[in-house]
Design an enzyme around this catalytic site. Structure first.
Site, PDB file in Angstrom:
ATOM      1  CE  LYS A 282      63.483  63.529 105.102  1.00 44.66           C
ATOM      2  NZ  LYS A 282      63.850  63.294 103.692  1.00 44.66           N
TER       3      LYS A 282
ATOM      4  N   GLY B   8      70.569  64.712  97.083  1.00 44.53           N
ATOM      5  CA  GLY B   8      70.687  64.469  95.652  1.00 44.53           C
ATOM      6  C   GLY B   8      72.087  64.517  95.098  1.00 44.53           C
TER       7      GLY B   8
ATOM      8  CB  ALA C 272      70.236  63.717 102.268  1.00 44.35           C
ATOM      9  N   GLY C 273      72.122  62.085 100.224  1.00 42.41           N
ATOM     10  CA  GLY C 273      73.489  61.983  99.722  1.00 42.41           C
ATOM     11  C   GLY C 273      73.937  60.591  99.323  1.00 42.41           C
TER      12      GLY C 273
ATOM     13  CG  ASN D  97      63.422  60.269  96.054  1.00 41.82           C
ATOM     14  OD1 ASN D  97      62.574  61.118  96.282  1.00 41.82           O
ATOM     15  ND2 ASN D  97      63.336  59.548  94.961  1.00 41.82           N
TER      16      ASN D  97
END
Length: 259
Positions: A98, A159, A186-187, A208
């Site tokens: 990644k 995040g 993401a987000g 995550n």
């Protein structure tokens, strides 16, 4: 729900990050609850912690049965990202990477120039590159030209939990790149965001923080699993078009009648 990515058939469309969990046990339970078959790990974080393929963390990942996708989080240049990718291949025995090359410290937005440069070199070196990028169509096309077969556009800054801040751009990517596996990365803040991404026709979701930082990460992992499955099923079933006016669900002709 199964799909093919990087010549590999996966039964889950949920990719899960492994940073920030309260304990290794909670991480292990969250992976199980998510059903994820691919988990990501920041190589820089593991090296800083003295990590290697034989430490407890990687034993935990191996025990979960998930496939490891090392990432180059924290890299600021193509040169640094390439070196870290080569280290990851040697340590973990995988050519999957990644690719992250950050260009702005405030938004953690990818640097498109360094990203394309790194992707070009890694693809030539036999890596299967999963590039973390923005939703910019031209940048995505350049990454494909560089040899990437998968794209991972952000929904919002890492995040931030803002969800999909530009659905139009993501919808455009899906329409313009119909044969390319696309993973929203993401987000994502809630299962509703994951549902929206899957309803747009995206192939998978990677997240995550929304799980790791939840009050109950295991329960949240399960919630995201169900949301991703629901969104994909809805996309495949065909979501009804929005209408400007009301449309009666039961057509009525002639005079009303009563029983």
């Amino acid at each position: 729900m199964s799909f093919e990515i990087a010549d590999t058939v996966l039964g889950s469309r949920f990719f899960l990050g492994t940073a920030g969990y309260p304990s290794p046990q909670v991480l292990q339970q969250a992976i199980s609850a998510s059903g994820a078959e691919v988990v990501t790990v920041g190589l820089k974080r593991q090296v800083a912690a003295g990590g290697g393929t034989q430490n407890d963390f990687f034993k935990l990942i191996q025990a979960s049965g998930a496939r490891l996708l090392p990432n180059t989080a924290g890299c600021r240049s193509a040169r640094e990202a390439v070196a870290l990718s080569q280290m990851a291949r040697e340590l973990f025995g995988t050519h999957w990477i990644k690719l992250e090359v950050v260009g702005d410290e405030h938004t953690l937005q990818p640097d498109p120039f360094e990203l394309v440069a790194a992707a070009t070199e890694l693809a030539r070196d036999g890596f299967e590159v999963f590039p973390y990028c923005t939703d910019d169509l031209v940048t995505c096309q350049r990454l494909l030209d560089a040899g990437c077969r998968i794209l991972m556009p952000w929904g919002a800054p890492i995040g931030s939990g803002q969800g999909l801040i530009n659905p139009w751009a993501l919808r455009t990517l899906r329409a313009r790149l119909p044969g390319v596996p696309l993973v929203v990365d993401a987000g994502i803040g809630s299962p509703a965001d994951a549902v929206q991404a899957m309803e747009l026709g995206y192939d998978a979701v990677l997240l995550n923080s929304a799980v790791a930082h939840a009050r109950d990460p295991v329960q949240m992992a399960r919630a995201f699993r169900l949301g991703i499955e629901a969104g994909r099923l809805a996309y495949e079933a065909g979501i009804m078009a929005q209408q400007d006016m009301a449309v009666a669900s039961t057509p009525v002709t002639g005079r009303p009648f009563t029983l």
